[in-house]
Motif scaffolding. Structure first.
Motif, short mmCIF file in Angstrom:
data_model
loop_
_atom_site.label_atom_id
_atom_site.label_comp_id
_atom_site.label_asym_id
_atom_site.label_seq_id
_atom_site.Cartn_x
_atom_site.Cartn_y
_atom_site.Cartn_z
N TRP A 177 0.84 -1.19 0.00
CA TRP A 177 0.00 0.00 0.00
C TRP A 177 0.88 1.24 0.00
N ASN A 178 0.57 2.17 -0.90
CA ASN A 178 1.36 3.39 -1.03
C ASN A 178 0.44 4.61 -0.96
N LEU A 179 0.90 5.64 -0.28
CA LEU A 179 0.13 6.87 -0.18
C LEU A 179 -0.01 7.50 -1.56
N ALA A 180 -1.27 7.72 -1.97
CA ALA A 180 -1.52 8.22 -3.32
C ALA A 180 -2.09 9.62 -3.34
N GLU A 181 -3.06 9.91 -2.46
CA GLU A 181 -3.73 11.20 -2.47
C GLU A 181 -4.04 11.62 -1.04
N THR A 182 -4.34 12.91 -0.86
CA THR A 182 -4.69 13.47 0.43
C THR A 182 -5.88 14.41 0.26
N THR A 183 -6.83 14.32 1.17
CA THR A 183 -7.96 15.26 1.20
C THR A 183 -7.94 15.99 2.53
N THR A 184 -8.98 16.73 2.79
CA THR A 184 -9.05 17.48 4.04
C THR A 184 -8.92 16.58 5.25
N SER A 185 -9.58 15.43 5.22
CA SER A 185 -9.61 14.54 6.40
C SER A 185 -8.94 13.20 6.18
N TYR A 186 -8.62 12.85 4.94
CA TYR A 186 -8.18 11.49 4.65
C TYR A 186 -6.81 11.44 3.99
N GLN A 187 -6.13 10.33 4.28
CA GLN A 187 -5.00 9.87 3.49
C GLN A 187 -5.51 8.70 2.65
N ILE A 188 -5.27 8.73 1.36
CA ILE A 188 -5.79 7.70 0.47
C ILE A 188 -4.61 6.87 -0.02
N TYR A 189 -4.64 5.58 0.30
CA TYR A 189 -3.56 4.66 -0.06
C TYR A 189 -4.01 3.79 -1.24
N GLU A 190 -3.07 3.55 -2.14
CA GLU A 190 -3.37 2.75 -3.33
C GLU A 190 -2.74 1.38 -3.21
N ASN A 191 -3.47 0.38 -3.66
CA ASN A 191 -3.03 -1.01 -3.61
C ASN A 191 -2.21 -1.33 -4.86
N GLU A 192 -0.92 -1.60 -4.66
CA GLU A 192 -0.07 -1.91 -5.81
C GLU A 192 -0.36 -3.30 -6.37
N ASN A 193 -1.14 -4.10 -5.63
CA ASN A 193 -1.53 -5.43 -6.09
C ASN A 193 -2.99 -5.45 -6.58
N TRP A 194 -3.49 -4.28 -6.93
CA TRP A 194 -4.86 -4.21 -7.44
C TRP A 194 -5.01 -5.01 -8.72
N VAL A 195 -6.06 -5.82 -8.75
CA VAL A 195 -6.39 -6.59 -9.95
C VAL A 195 -7.74 -6.09 -10.45
N PRO A 196 -7.82 -5.53 -11.65
CA PRO A 196 -9.10 -5.02 -12.16
C PRO A 196 -10.17 -6.10 -12.22
N MET A 197 -11.40 -5.69 -12.23
CA MET A 197 -12.53 -6.61 -12.23
C MET A 197 -12.55 -7.44 -13.51
N GLY A 198 -12.71 -8.75 -13.35
CA GLY A 198 -12.84 -9.66 -14.48
C GLY A 198 -11.52 -10.25 -14.92
N PHE A 199 -11.29 -11.53 -14.61
CA PHE A 199 -10.04 -12.16 -15.03
C PHE A 199 -10.24 -13.67 -15.14
N ALA A 200 -9.30 -14.29 -15.83
CA ALA A 200 -9.36 -15.73 -16.09
C ALA A 200 -8.32 -16.46 -15.23
N TYR A 201 -8.47 -17.77 -15.15
CA TYR A 201 -7.57 -18.62 -14.38
C TYR A 201 -6.93 -19.68 -15.28
#
Length: 828
Positions: A586-610
């Protein structure tokens, strides 16, 4: 006619009295919140569910659609929200207003509910009260009873108590007066409003009807019984629009299929449950999430309160002592037995073993009727009954004084959770008993009896209601201090930062509940009772407890990849604790007034095959904490599916399922990402996707399986498979292919057809009644109901009432001289 006009005016007087008191009750708290620029916020479910749900459903209804992606992992909109708001007439009153106004409208709409409840109670009670002013008083008692004050916390629970008196009044009109045509409308409204509460209402109506018929208050002939049966069927048909699809969904929900076994039908598992039921009649209610006197049994969130302000159950006890054969007495006694026997209590909830007391408002309405009748009966032993209530109320002090020891073995006084809070509740409850005693002692036989009693009920309702709201609201004040900022205000700021070009899910760390609803995005942290049933099937198999919450632990990191979680919202105040979790990827990606938003470097988009599949036996042999890792490597298929799709995938060996650590998870995420669909687009009725595989394969989507989905591949209907114990997959051909999943609420068409048929029958029925009425218009109609049916005393007690004197009482509620003359004629 003049008397009828006055009764109608008293209905509106009752309405505005209750509306004014409710406004006075909420206004100070609204002003406190408004001083900070916030709308009224309360605590718990009110904040976490009611406010965001009502804003979201208001917007979703206007946009149209059938499938809500913002509801957990995705759920059918009708099935998810028919329990909360979709059938409520109060919700539909707000539909003409902007959805962003909804949080600001919550308090005004609650005031309206209290007004509708009180005036509806008056409408039913005026038949049974000789003095219509007492019916007004009893309407106020019902509106501000402990049950309704308690259920401010749940907000939509107030809808059923508000509407139910109208259905009961319509039943009386049909059974006693032969007035036809009203009952079906109120049955339909109550059923459409909330199926959960209607199940209890149906049971109570049967009990009420039998008691009224057995005690000869209902002069039921075979013809009139047939009319009631016909009107009941028409009403149920007309109100079935949401019932049919909801029933189909609930049958698949494991929470609704939970019957008793053995002793569970007969006795509660903890003796404190009985004491809690008993004292709920004598003490004002605790906050729903607090239990001061009892720490055993099932008490929190149950709506257990049978408290009436000032009069308590004293007048009801006096009535029951004097009128042992009256149907109200029988109903109240049976209701008490039902409350004390688990199996009978569960009759009001389709025999589900989960304990609730959310049917108490119905016997409380009858108790208000008995109270109104006893308060105007000079021979009723109100003083003795109030003395008994005082004894039981004072006995509660023992719970705060009994010798006890703490966890370290030190002596402490009492078993209550919080001494200060208990004594506040106890003191207010005792004050109500003393106030009633003073009124009985000094004013009962004077002309000031009613106005003093009315003022006491209204003033005390404001006092105890304010105490209850304050305990519930301000105990959570600091926890909810940033609620409005971090939800309502900041939603637009977050959405401006987060990308909109592709689908992904969110996670939330120590955020307020249901951030996904505020952002209109799928979030795996979700608090909702009626989500898609297969969510409740999937989560327990991967180590997640799913009751009313979806809250996957952050240790289950592999679920984030499987469910396409891309970002996690972390309040800035919790950033240190989040980083102390030492979560990888998880890496810090964005900041808002109240939040730190972390991005998942292991994100897998919706829909995949095996490449691999595993069997159920292999899956169950894996520890629950590692099953998410396994599902990133191989899809879980049933034996039948293996026979059908085994040629597309290879079986995975047990050895390949042994290494399920983080490094292998990263590798599996890369493989799934490489085997992802070309594009995925979510819409308000399902989703579409494009694939371009070299050969046929099985494509997985982390969307809850639902019978409402249908799929086409390149325009040809395709079969949807339930995989991974509740999610979906579909076979895709090689080469360029387009998939379209469309969600259509199962049973909604059937429900609409049944409802429209019921409405058509109702229209024909009303036309027939209108034609009959025109033919009989010139015939004389009895202007009065037989005394044995309309008096608050049975026929055998008529001699006593012939001797009773109605004292004149000044004020706008006082009966006119003509009414007194009419009343004397009736008594004689």
């Amino acid at each position: 006619m003049e008397k009828l006009q006055k009764q109608k005016s008293w209905y509106w007087r009752t309405f505005f009295i209750c509306l004014g008191l409710a406004a006075a009750l909420f206004l100070p708290h609204c002003l406190i919140d408004a001083s900070q620029g916030d709308f009224f916020r309360y605590a718990g479910d009110f904040n976490d569910q009611m406010i965001p749900f009502y804003q979201y459903t208001n917007a979703f209804v206007k946009e149209g659609g059938t499938f809500s992606w913002a509801t957990d992992l995705g759920s059918g909109f009708v099935n998810a929200y028919s329990y909360y708001s979709l059938g409520s007439p109060f919700f539909w009153l707000t539909i003409l207003l902007p959805s962003r106004w909804m949080p600001w409208l919550m308090a005004p709409m609650m005031c309206l509910k209290f007004a509708v409840a009180g005036s509806g109670a008056y409408l039913w009670l005026r038949r049974w009260s000789r003095d219509q002013r007492m019916a007004v008083l009893a309407g106020c008692l019902y509106a501000f009873c402990g049950f309704n004050i308690y259920n401010i916390f749940f907000y939509f629970f107030l809808d059923a108590p508000a509407i139910f008196p109208y259905m009961l009044a319509a039943l009386d009109d049909t059974a006693i007066d032969g007035k036809k045509g009203r009952f079906p409308a109120w049955v339909a409204v109550c059923l459409l409003n909330n199926y959960f509460f209607f199940a209890g209402q149906a049971v109570f109506l049967v009990l009420y009807f039998i008691c009224m018929w057995a005690t000869r208050r209902y002069p039921i002939t075979l013809k009139r019984f047939g009319t009631l049966f016909l009107e009941t069927v028409i009403g149920c048909m007309a109100g079935s629009l949401l019932l049919v699809p909801t029933a189909l969904s609930l049958l698949q929900n494991p929470r609704t299929i939970d019957p008793f076994t053995g002793y569970g039908y007969l006795v509660y598992g903890n003796a404190q449950q009985y004491l809690a039921i008993l004292y709920s009649m004598f003490l004002m209610p605790d906050a729903p999430y607090l239990t001061d006197m009892f720490n055993g049994g099932i008490l929190k969130w149950t709506s257990m309160s049978a408290y009436l302000p000032v009069v308590g159950i004293a007048a009801g006890l006096a009535f029951m002592r004097k009128r042992r054969r009256h149907p109200f007495t029988v109903i109240l006694k049976i209701s008490l037995v039902c409350a004390l026997v688990p199996g009978l209590n569960s009759l009001f909830y389709a025999l589900n073993s989960s304990y609730y007391a959310r049917w108490y408002y119905m016997p409380l309405l009858v108790l208000c009727g008995a109270t109104a009748m006893a308060l105007q009966d000079e021979a009723a032993n109100l003083w003795g009954a109030n003395r008994l209530v005082a004894i039981f109320t004072l006995s509660a002090a023992a719970f705060a004084l009994v010798p006890n020891t703490d966890e370290d073995g030190n002596f402490i006084a009492g078993v209550v959770d919080n001494q200060a809070r208990f004594w506040a509740i106890f003191g207010i409850s005792v004050l109500g008993v003393l106030l009633f005693a003073l009124i009985l002692r000094f004013f009962r036989y004077t002309r000031h009896y009613f106005p003093i009693l009315m003022a006491a009920v209204l003033g005390f309702s404001f006092l105890y209601g304010t105490v209850h709201i304050s305990i519930s609201k301000y105990a959570q004040w600091y926890n909810d201090a940033e609620y409005v900022q971090q939800t309502y205000r900041e939603a637009d700021e977050i959405n401006e930062i987060l990308p909109e070009d592709t689908f992904y899910r969110l996670d939330a760390y120590n955020c307020y509940n249901n951030m996904g609803i505020w952002l209109d995005k799928s979030c795996i942290q979700f608090f909702h009772s009626t989500v898609a049933p297969h969510i409740l099937e999937f989560y327990p198999t991967v180590g997640v407890t799913r009751d009313v919450n979806s809250k996957p632990d952050f240790d289950l990191y592999a679920l984030r990849g499987l469910l396409s979680v891309r970002y996690t919202l972390v309040p800035k105040s919790d950033q240190v604790s989040w980083e102390n979790l030492s979560l990888k990827g998880w890496n810090l990606a964005e900041t808002t007034t109240s939040y730190q938003i972390y991005e998942n470097e292991n994100w897998v988009p919706m829909g995949f095959a095996y490449e691999y599949y595993m069997t159920q036996d292999q899956f169950e042999a894996i520890d629950e904490e590692e099953r998410g890792n396994a599902l990133m490597r191989a899809i879980l298929l049933t034996g039948e599916q293996i026979e059908t799709y085994g040629d597309l995938l290879r079986p995975i060996s047990d050895e390949e399922l042994e290494k399920l650590d983080y490094s292998s998870y990263v590798s599996d995420c890369n493989d799934r990402r490489a085997a992802g669909v070309t594009s995925f687009t979510a819409n308000d009725s399902g989703f579409t996707a494009v694939t371009d595989y070299e050969e046929s394969t099985l494509v997985f989507f982390s969307v809850p399986y639902d019978d409402g989905f249908s799929a086409t591949v390149n325009g040809q209907e395709a079969r949807i498979e339930k995989v991974d114990n509740g999610l979906m997959a579909i076979r895709m051909p090689g080469g360029h292919a387009e998939i379209s999943f469309v969600y259509k609420t199962p049973g909604l068409d059937t429900g609409m057809q049944v409802s429209l048929t019921g409405l058509a029958l109702y229209a024909v029925y009303l036309l027939i009644l209108f034609g009959i009425s025109r033919r009989r218009r010139q015939q004389p109609i009895p202007s009065e109901i037989p005394e044995s049916l309309c008096e608050d005393q049975p026929a055998e007690d008529s001699e006593h009432f012939a001797q009773s004197v109605q004292l004149p009482m000044p004020g706008e509620f006082a009966p006119s001289p003509q009414e007194n003359t009419d009343q004397s004629k009736e008594n004689s």
